[in-house]
Scaffold this motif. Structure first.
Motif, PDB file in Angstrom:
ATOM      1  N   ARG A 134      85.785  -0.771 -15.683  1.00 40.25           N
ATOM      2  CA  ARG A 134      84.643   0.099 -15.955  1.00 40.25           C
ATOM      3  C   ARG A 134      83.321  -0.621 -15.668  1.00 40.25           C
ATOM      4  O   ARG A 134      82.383  -0.038 -15.121  1.00 40.25           O
ATOM      5  N   GLN A 135      83.258  -1.884 -16.045  1.00 39.40           N
ATOM      6  CA  GLN A 135      82.039  -2.660 -15.791  1.00 39.40           C
ATOM      7  C   GLN A 135      81.798  -2.830 -14.295  1.00 39.40           C
ATOM      8  O   GLN A 135      80.651  -2.757 -13.828  1.00 39.40           O
ATOM      9  N   HIS A 136      82.862  -3.076 -13.528  1.00 39.94           N
ATOM     10  CA  HIS A 136      82.723  -3.168 -12.070  1.00 39.94           C
ATOM     11  C   HIS A 136      82.155  -1.865 -11.498  1.00 39.94           C
ATOM     12  O   HIS A 136      81.277  -1.887 -10.625  1.00 39.94           O
ATOM     13  N   ASN A 151      75.064   0.773  -9.708  1.00 36.76           N
ATOM     14  CA  ASN A 151      73.697   0.276  -9.860  1.00 36.76           C
ATOM     15  C   ASN A 151      73.232  -0.492  -8.641  1.00 36.76           C
ATOM     16  O   ASN A 151      72.114  -0.297  -8.151  1.00 36.76           O
ATOM     17  N   GLN A 152      74.082  -1.366  -8.129  1.00 40.29           N
ATOM     18  CA  GLN A 152      73.675  -2.238  -7.031  1.00 40.29           C
ATOM     19  C   GLN A 152      73.576  -1.491  -5.706  1.00 40.29           C
ATOM     20  O   GLN A 152      72.644  -1.714  -4.930  1.00 40.29           O
ATOM     21  N   GLU A 160      73.655   2.068  -5.143  1.00 39.21           N
ATOM     22  CA  GLU A 160      72.948   3.346  -5.082  1.00 39.21           C
ATOM     23  C   GLU A 160      71.786   3.447  -6.060  1.00 39.21           C
ATOM     24  O   GLU A 160      71.047   4.426  -6.041  1.00 39.21           O
ATOM     25  N   GLY A 161      71.656   2.459  -6.932  1.00 38.15           N
ATOM     26  CA  GLY A 161      70.544   2.478  -7.876  1.00 38.15           C
ATOM     27  C   GLY A 161      70.652   3.564  -8.925  1.00 38.15           C
ATOM     28  O   GLY A 161      69.635   4.051  -9.431  1.00 38.15           O
ATOM     29  N   ILE A 162      71.864   3.969  -9.281  1.00 41.09           N
ATOM     30  CA  ILE A 162      72.057   5.019 -10.274  1.00 41.09           C
ATOM     31  C   ILE A 162      73.047   4.539 -11.324  1.00 41.09           C
ATOM     32  O   ILE A 162      73.802   3.590 -11.112  1.00 41.09           O
ATOM     33  N   GLU A 163      72.996   5.192 -12.478  1.00 41.13           N
ATOM     34  CA  GLU A 163      74.021   4.977 -13.485  1.00 41.13           C
ATOM     35  C   GLU A 163      75.262   5.778 -13.088  1.00 41.13           C
ATOM     36  O   GLU A 163      75.156   6.839 -12.477  1.00 41.13           O
ATOM     37  N   PRO A 164      76.450   5.286 -13.431  1.00 40.84           N
ATOM     38  CA  PRO A 164      77.658   6.072 -13.102  1.00 40.84           C
ATOM     39  C   PRO A 164      77.588   7.442 -13.770  1.00 40.84           C
ATOM     40  O   PRO A 164      77.167   7.559 -14.916  1.00 40.84           O
ATOM     41  N   PRO A 165      77.973   8.491 -13.078  1.00 43.69           N
ATOM     42  CA  PRO A 165      77.995   9.820 -13.712  1.00 43.69           C
ATOM     43  C   PRO A 165      78.855   9.797 -14.968  1.00 43.69           C
ATOM     44  O   PRO A 165      79.928   9.206 -14.988  1.00 43.69           O
ATOM     45  N   ARG A 166      78.357  10.435 -16.006  1.00 44.82           N
ATOM     46  CA  ARG A 166      79.050  10.418 -17.284  1.00 44.82           C
ATOM     47  C   ARG A 166      80.457  10.994 -17.140  1.00 44.82           C
ATOM     48  O   ARG A 166      80.644  12.033 -16.516  1.00 44.82           O
ATOM     49  N   GLU A 167      81.421  10.313 -17.718  1.00 44.56           N
ATOM     50  CA  GLU A 167      82.830  10.702 -17.729  1.00 44.56           C
ATOM     51  C   GLU A 167      83.489  10.641 -16.350  1.00 44.56           C
ATOM     52  O   GLU A 167      84.658  10.994 -16.202  1.00 44.56           O
ATOM     53  N   MET A 171      78.277  11.264  -5.308  1.00 42.04           N
ATOM     54  CA  MET A 171      77.434  11.886  -4.295  1.00 42.04           C
ATOM     55  C   MET A 171      76.492  12.918  -4.900  1.00 42.04           C
ATOM     56  O   MET A 171      75.356  13.090  -4.446  1.00 42.04           O
ATOM     57  N   ASN A 172      76.955  13.591  -5.943  1.00 45.24           N
ATOM     58  CA  ASN A 172      76.131  14.620  -6.569  1.00 45.24           C
ATOM     59  C   ASN A 172      74.879  14.035  -7.225  1.00 45.24           C
ATOM     60  O   ASN A 172      73.891  14.739  -7.417  1.00 45.24           O
ATOM     61  N   ASP A 173      74.910  12.750  -7.568  1.00 41.68           N
ATOM     62  CA  ASP A 173      73.754  12.102  -8.197  1.00 41.68           C
ATOM     63  C   ASP A 173      72.879  11.366  -7.188  1.00 41.68           C
ATOM     64  O   ASP A 173      71.995  10.594  -7.580  1.00 41.68           O
ATOM     65  N   ILE A 174      73.119  11.572  -5.902  1.00 40.76           N
ATOM     66  CA  ILE A 174      72.309  10.964  -4.846  1.00 40.76           C
ATOM     67  C   ILE A 174      71.257  11.972  -4.392  1.00 40.76           C
ATOM     68  O   ILE A 174      71.592  13.133  -4.144  1.00 40.76           O
TER      69      ILE A 174
END
Length: 717
Positions: free
Chosen positions: A215-217, A223-224, A226-233, A270-273
């Motif tokens: 999960r940490q990977h 983050n590295q 795409e500069g986003i947090e992983p989508p929740r769930e 992709m939806n969070d890009i």
């Protein structure tokens, strides 16, 4: 009587289930008092009793720190051992166990030779069932109402035995969310034991650590790159989607999937890009979101290897949006959201094109890391079994080609010796600890697990491995849920108890297709993890479960790939069976756009009836029901639920959804004057800018809504 001034409660240490059934700590300290207090026998002290002084009544009384019971008279010796028999199910001995020895007074009984045999570190003493059972002999699950089986709490001989003297009352659940006395009507063909490796706390601890690391990977890669947090769930749904196609050996982590790139993870990232869209309430928020999206889209196109045409289109649309934002006019929230939707349509395909390789790289790397972790876990597991002289070379027993009532899944390999697991209670919570790792479960549900274990487990009649298997079970689901607030709880949301009662009464439902030992209503169910759940009644993953007849309830996790595979499995079963077969499916009624599984079920030749339960007019049990407070047990559903009846001809004739039966089901869904909690605040959403299903799913799931999943994930083919 209240238990005032019992100072012995201070300094309680963890209760360790030992072979002798005694506590690992010394005797409890008695409160200091000027009154002389008589010393208690060692048996009473080990059972948790202490003698205290009541200042109000000015006389001594006896308090049990395990059961919180207080008595004015000294407890009777030997009647109820709360350590070896915490539920009091063996408190009233049968006449065959009573010894007419005048030396055994006060209702004591002579201990059996089997009870004097040393036990394992996790043993729970339980009465032995006289019905001969072997791992390959399918039987109807044992329950107090099963004909021909001796009940656990009493027997015909007990009726002639002298009435027992008053004894400390065992723990009894105040509210029960299950009915384990319902017998199954699900019929299957006899099957061979499964080749899963038997669970062990040491291996489960390693799996938990590696899954947390995975999960940490995933978090770091999002983050590295795409500069986003992983989508929740999204990681949880990745596990669900991968296990639909996974042919690997690990029950949790995928290791042999085709394709390697997960459609679920790719779609959600992709939806969070280029940025994650959030819920919008006010005009200023909509304006800021539009500005951030335009700026992020331009930055991504400039920094990636985009085609000249893509650069031109994105740059022109971004500049046009910026000019519109600079104009001094009174635009409304709807104006900003319409503009954002237009910008997404124009720039979205070009942004997705430049991000495609990067997101595929994230999916591929996570999968390969998972496969490496599976290899490590399996090697460690095989080494542990080898040290215990357990090998996989034994021949599989012959299986007869016959129809039997469904029975819990059995493992081909015997379980290795289990290590010590500590158990203690903190008010209404049972805490189990192994090597400093603690898992918790509500005391009601701990009692439920004891019952399921007794009905289903055939290799541990003395409960010597019970605590370690409970620890592995709870740890597995804890790791699958994740560590975020309310994360993963929707994976185990369940129907309300009145709905299950109506399903059983009106349609003969006795089986859950997607459940777990923690959230099941019936004692027969399918679940995600056959290795840990089989000891507690699981029939294995549903996609590998092939009933010939029976009435079933299905409430799958809301993962598109899993729901689609579920519909395929339903239609195959209904097509090839001429016996009565019925499935009642509960899925969210998403219409903008509808899910492929919903479209397929509505057009299926086996669809007999369909009804809709409106949003906010029905409820679900929380996915954290086994640990949450009672007031948090139920939640309102935030969107409508479609209830679809898929039945073959014989199933329709036997369990036809008549208007009267359907009305009874709808009546059970109504909320009767109870103030329900709404799902918690969502961290993500569509912001009204898009209607894609994945964004809406995350919006519904952001607060841990039980509508994220009513039932449990059960996958693996």
């Amino acid at each position: 009587m209240t238990s005032e001034n019992h100072g012995t409660l201070k300094g309680d240490a963890a209760l360790v289930m030992s072979p002798s059934g005694s506590s690992s700590q010394g005797q409890p300290h008695l409160p200091s008092t000027s009154k002389p207090i008589q010393e208690l026998p060692d048996e009473l002290i080990q059972a948790g009793w202490s003698k205290c002084w009541s200042k109000r009544e000015n006389r001594p009384y006896y308090f049990n720190r395990f059961t919180n019971q207080s008595l004015w008279e000294m407890p009777v010796l030997g009647q109820h051992d709360v350590i070896s028999d915490p539920l009091g199910l063996n408190a009233a001995p049968a006449s065959g166990d009573v010894v007419s020895d005048t030396g055994l007074g006060n209702g004591q009984r002579k201990r059996r030779l089997s009870e004097e045999t040393p036990q394992g570190p996790n043993s729970f003493k339980r009465p032995k069932v006289d019905t001969p059972v072997t791992p390959t002999t399918p039987t109807i699950p044992i329950s107090p109402s099963t004909p021909g089986t001796k009940p656990w709490s009493s027997s015909t001989e007990d009726k002639h035995a002298p009435p027992p003297l008053p004894a400390p009352a065992p723990y009894r659940p105040t509210v029960v969310y299950w009915d384990l006395d319902v017998q199954t009507n699900a019929v299957i063909r006899e099957r061979a034991p499964a080749d899963y490796l038997p669970p062990h706390p040491e291996i489960e601890l390693q799996r938990a650590q590696l899954t947390t690391k995975l999960r940490q990977h995933y978090h770091e890669l999002c983050n590295q790159r795409e500069g986003i947090e992983p989508p929740r769930e999204s990681f949880n749904r990745w596990l669900l989607e991968r296990k639909v196609v996974d042919k690997g050996c690990d029950p949790l982590l995928p290791s042999d999937c085709d394709p390697v790139i997960s459609p679920s993870m790719f779609r959600e990232v992709m939806n969070d890009i280029p940025i994650r869209l959030s819920r919008i309430k006010y005009k200023e928020e909509a304006r800021k979101l539009l500005f951030k999206y335009a700026e992020a889209a331009k930055k991504m196109i400039d920094s990636r290897n985009a085609t000249p045409e893509s650069r031109k289109v994105v740059k022109w649309n971004v500049e046009d949006t910026m000019n519109w934002l600079r104009k001094d006019h009174s635009a409304s929230k709807e104006d900003y959201m319409d503009r954002l939707e237009h910008l997404r349509k124009q720039c979205g395909p070009h942004v997705a094109a430049v991000a495609k390789d990067s997101i595929e790289g994230i999916c591929t790397k996570i999968y390969h890391i998972s496969a490496e972790y599976v290899r490590r876990i399996r090697q460690a597991h095989l080494n542990l079994l080898k040290d215990c002289n357990i090998t996989d070379g034994a021949e599989a027993p012959e299986v007869q080609d016959r129809l039997v009532y469904c029975y819990p899944i059995r493992l081909a390999l015997p379980s290795p010796p289990q290590p010590r697991v500590e158990l203690h209670f903190e008010n209404e919570i049972a805490c189990l600890r192994y090597k400093g790792e603690m898992v918790k479960v509500n005391r009601n549900y701990f009692s439920k697990l004891e019952l399921l274990y007794r009905y289903s487990c055939i290799d541990d009649p003395r409960f010597e491995k019970f605590l370690s298997r409970v620890w592995c079970l709870i740890k597995r689901y804890q790791v699958m849920f994740g560590s975020g607030v309310n994360e993963g709880t929707g994976l185990q949301g369940a129907l309300p108890v009145p709905v299950f009662e109506a399903l059983h009464k009106q349609f003969g439902v006795s089986f859950e297709c997607f459940a777990s030992p923690l959230n099941c209503y019936f004692k027969q169910f399918c679940s995600a993890f056959p290795d840990t759940d089989g000891f507690f009644g699981s029939r294995g993953p549903f996609l590998s479960f092939s009933p010939v007849s029976g009435s079933f309830e299905a409430n799958p996790p809301f993962c598109e790939e899993l729901m689609d595979a579920m519909v395929t499995h339903f239609e195959e079963l209904l097509e090839r069976s001429s016996e009565p077969l019925s499935f009642i499916i509960f899925v969210p009624e998403w219409r903008d756009p509808p899910t492929p599984a919903l479209i397929r079920m509505e057009s299926s030749p086996f669809r007999r009836h369909q009804l809709t339960v409106s949003a906010f007019e029905h409820e679900y049990r929380s996915g954290s029901q086994h640990i949450c407070k009672r007031e948090d047990m139920y939640y309102k559903a935030v969107h409508s639920t479609a209830v679809i009846f898929l039945q073959n001809a014989a199933g329709f004739a036997k369990w036809e959804p008549t208007p009267e039966r359907v009305q009874e089901l709808l009546g059970a869904y109504r909320i009767s004057g109870r103030s329900l909690a709404s799902p918690g605040p969502s961290s993500t959403g569509t912001g009204g800018a898009g209607g894609d299903r994945d964004s809406r799913m995350r919006q519904d799931q952001g607060g841990g809504s039980p509508m994220e999943k009513s039932g449990l994930d059960t996958l693996s083919v």
